[in-house]
Design a protein around this motif. Structure first.
Motif, short mmCIF file in Angstrom:
data_model
loop_
_atom_site.label_atom_id
_atom_site.label_comp_id
_atom_site.label_asym_id
_atom_site.label_seq_id
_atom_site.Cartn_x
_atom_site.Cartn_y
_atom_site.Cartn_z
N SER A 56 0.81 -1.21 0.00
CA SER A 56 0.00 0.00 0.00
C SER A 56 0.85 1.26 0.00
N ARG A 57 2.13 1.12 -0.23
CA ARG A 57 3.03 2.27 -0.28
C ARG A 57 4.04 2.10 -1.40
N PHE A 58 4.43 3.22 -1.96
CA PHE A 58 5.55 3.24 -2.91
C PHE A 58 6.27 4.56 -2.69
N GLY A 59 7.46 4.47 -2.12
CA GLY A 59 8.13 5.69 -1.68
C GLY A 59 7.30 6.35 -0.59
N GLU A 60 7.02 7.64 -0.75
CA GLU A 60 6.20 8.37 0.21
C GLU A 60 4.73 8.40 -0.18
N LEU A 61 4.39 7.79 -1.30
CA LEU A 61 2.99 7.72 -1.73
C LEU A 61 2.27 6.61 -0.96
N VAL A 62 1.01 6.88 -0.58
CA VAL A 62 0.24 5.95 0.24
C VAL A 62 -1.11 5.72 -0.41
N GLY A 63 -1.54 4.46 -0.48
CA GLY A 63 -2.87 4.14 -0.99
C GLY A 63 -3.05 2.65 -1.17
N LEU B 64 6.14 13.69 -5.13
CA LEU B 64 6.40 12.44 -4.41
C LEU B 64 6.56 11.28 -5.38
N ALA B 65 5.75 11.29 -6.46
CA ALA B 65 5.87 10.24 -7.47
C ALA B 65 7.22 10.32 -8.17
N ALA B 66 7.65 11.54 -8.49
CA ALA B 66 8.95 11.72 -9.14
C ALA B 66 10.08 11.23 -8.23
N ARG B 67 9.99 11.59 -6.97
CA ARG B 67 11.02 11.18 -6.01
C ARG B 67 11.03 9.66 -5.85
N ALA B 68 9.85 9.05 -5.85
CA ALA B 68 9.76 7.60 -5.71
C ALA B 68 10.39 6.90 -6.91
N ILE B 69 10.17 7.44 -8.11
CA ILE B 69 10.81 6.88 -9.31
C ILE B 69 12.32 6.95 -9.18
N HIS B 70 12.82 8.11 -8.77
CA HIS B 70 14.27 8.28 -8.61
C HIS B 70 14.84 7.30 -7.58
N ASP B 71 14.18 7.21 -6.43
CA ASP B 71 14.70 6.37 -5.35
C ASP B 71 14.67 4.89 -5.70
N ALA B 72 13.76 4.49 -6.60
CA ALA B 72 13.67 3.08 -6.99
C ALA B 72 14.50 2.76 -8.23
N SER B 73 15.20 3.77 -8.75
CA SER B 73 15.95 3.58 -10.00
C SER B 73 17.43 3.32 -9.72
#
Length: 445
Positions: free
Chosen positions: A133-140, A174-183
């Motif tokens: 239910s999370r990806f980086g700082e995104l929650v849902g 937050l989505a952009a940061r999550a992409i970066h952190d997972a790359s």
């Protein structure tokens, strides 16, 4: 996508908000067409696509009556939606000109002199959902967010340029940061540039850097944001605000991965990934020559859309738990949760965060009063008190949102009042019935 969600999203586990088993099925739409070139083919629509005559369009039609970026086809839970991109000759569904509408089974779409027929696959196909239910700082924990997380994970494994779209406050950064952190660039810098916050002359120096004396106040040489992000990611926030004169310069950098500082003649090679974000409709802007079409397609190699909060009200308990400190969670009761679930959240998660901060400080009743308070104008007319988040928007976007909000509430009430008899509703509103149908489609009524 006539979607059949075989999942238990509404029965959330206390551990992480996820259902024990979750499967999202949809029937993919298939379009068939024949244009002036005699082309006739079938195409499965799995993601949002652009239809037009521009060579970079996802569906390229040969028809002189069609605009370069004519319409957008968007597969959603309830079927394939078409949205006209302010085309020259309009978009017609079953003979009625539409701004946005859901296409039924065997629906006929007319663009220029070309007819597209939409059918839905007989057998549903599964849609990939992120297992958490999370990806980086995104929650849902909702299906729409977990489908987004799965897409972000796939995007993170690529080096291609990303365009993140979504309303203000949905969490695009937050989505952009999550992409970066997972790359693979996670150890490199993540540099943010707000294209709408700087005047044009400063924005160019901020992006590309400058030499000493390149302009008044340039007391020393300085690398720009793109150079500083070497080995990492540049995040261009509000890319829709980038001045037209700056757009060809950015396009050259995207194509060459070379930058030239202001005042210099030599170019410097950079190893960066570009992620952009906007709340504006770049496709319509390109049709109106307010944004370069070639730059749009160069930015939107991998498009991502972050859904608004009103499309995932089931995520509210999880978001509240995430945003509220432990000691303040007592302010949220079942009645308040029902009240929050019915709000439009025009400022999305940002507006929710501000509401919760007020509730934690002032209490839920006063926070609700502030959020829904009305005032009387100097002329004595009643008018709603707008949330602070909306007052920070550009005037054009604020006007559009207020009009959309009023129209949607008006037509929802109108349909309830006339027991969903559209002919009667059109008569009461003093409008053409076809126009009422278009607005019903626009607001998903």
């Amino acid at each position: 996508m006539y979607a059949a969600r075989v999942e238990a999203d509404r029965t959330l586990t206390q551990k992480d908000g996820l259902a024990a088993e979750a499967l999202w099925l949809r029937r993919d739409p298939v379009i068939t067409w024949s244009d002036e070139a005699g082309q006739s083919r079938d195409m499965v629509i799995k993601d949002r696509v652009i239809v037009g005559t521009a060579p970079s369009s996802d569906v390229v039609l040969v028809d002189r009556a069609i605009s370069r970026l004519h319409a957008e086809l968007d597969p959603r839970d309830d079927g394939l939606w078409v949205r006209d991109l302010e085309s020259r000759n309009g978009t017609f569904l079953e003979g009625i000109r539409v701004v946005a509408a859901r296409i039924p089974q065997a629906g006929r779409l007319q663009l220029g002199r070309t007819e597209l027929i939409v059918r839905y696959a007989a057998e549903p196909t599964p849609v990939e959902l992120w297992p958490q239910s999370r990806f980086g700082e995104l929650v849902g924990g909702s299906a729409v967010m977990r489908a987004l997380f799965a897409r972000l994970a796939r995007v993170a494994g690529s080096q291609a340029t990303v365009l993140i779209e979504g309303e203000t406050g949905t969490g695009k950064e937050l989505a952009a940061r999550a992409i970066h952190d997972a790359s693979s660039r996670a150890e490199g810098p993540f540099v943010v540039i707000d294209c709408g916050a700087l005047p044009e002359n400063l924005l160019e120096a901020e992006l590309f850097g400058h030499t000493k004396g390149a302009f008044t106040g340039a007391l020393a040489a300085r690398a720009g944001a793109i150079e500083e992000a070497d080995g990492g990611t540049v995040f261009l926030d509000e890319i829709g605000e980038l001045p037209l004169s700056m757009q060809p310069k950015l396009l050259r950098v995207l194509e060459s991965r070379m930058v030239r500082r202001l005042g210099e003649t030599q170019h410097r090679s950079v190893d960066v990934r570009f992620i952009s974000a906007t709340h504006r409709d770049l496709r319509t802007m390109a049709n109106n020559r307010a944004f370069r079409e070639d730059l749009y397609f160069r930015l939107a190699v991998l498009p991502v859309t972050v859904p608004p909060l009103r499309e995932r009200p089931g995520d509210l308990p999880m978001l509240i738990e995430h945003l509220l400190p432990q000691e303040a969670r007592g302010v949220v009761c079942a009645d308040l949760l029902r009240e929050l679930a019915g709000r439009p959240w025009l400022g999305n998660v940002r507006e929710l965060r501000n509401f919760l901060e007020r509730a934690a400080t002032l209490g839920a009743p006063e926070a609700l009063e502030l959020a829904g308070r009305a005032s009387v104008s100097s002329e004595g007319a009643w008018c709603p008190k707008l949330p602070r988040e909306m007052l920070d928007l550009p005037l054009r976007e604020l006007r559009e949102r207020v009009v959309d909000r009023v129209e949607r509430e008006y037509f929802a009430h109108l349909l309830e009042r006339c027991d969903r008899n559209v002919a009667r509703g059109a008569e009461l509103a003093g409008l053409n019935r076809a126009y009422v149908y278009r607005l019903m489609a626009k607001y998903r009524l």
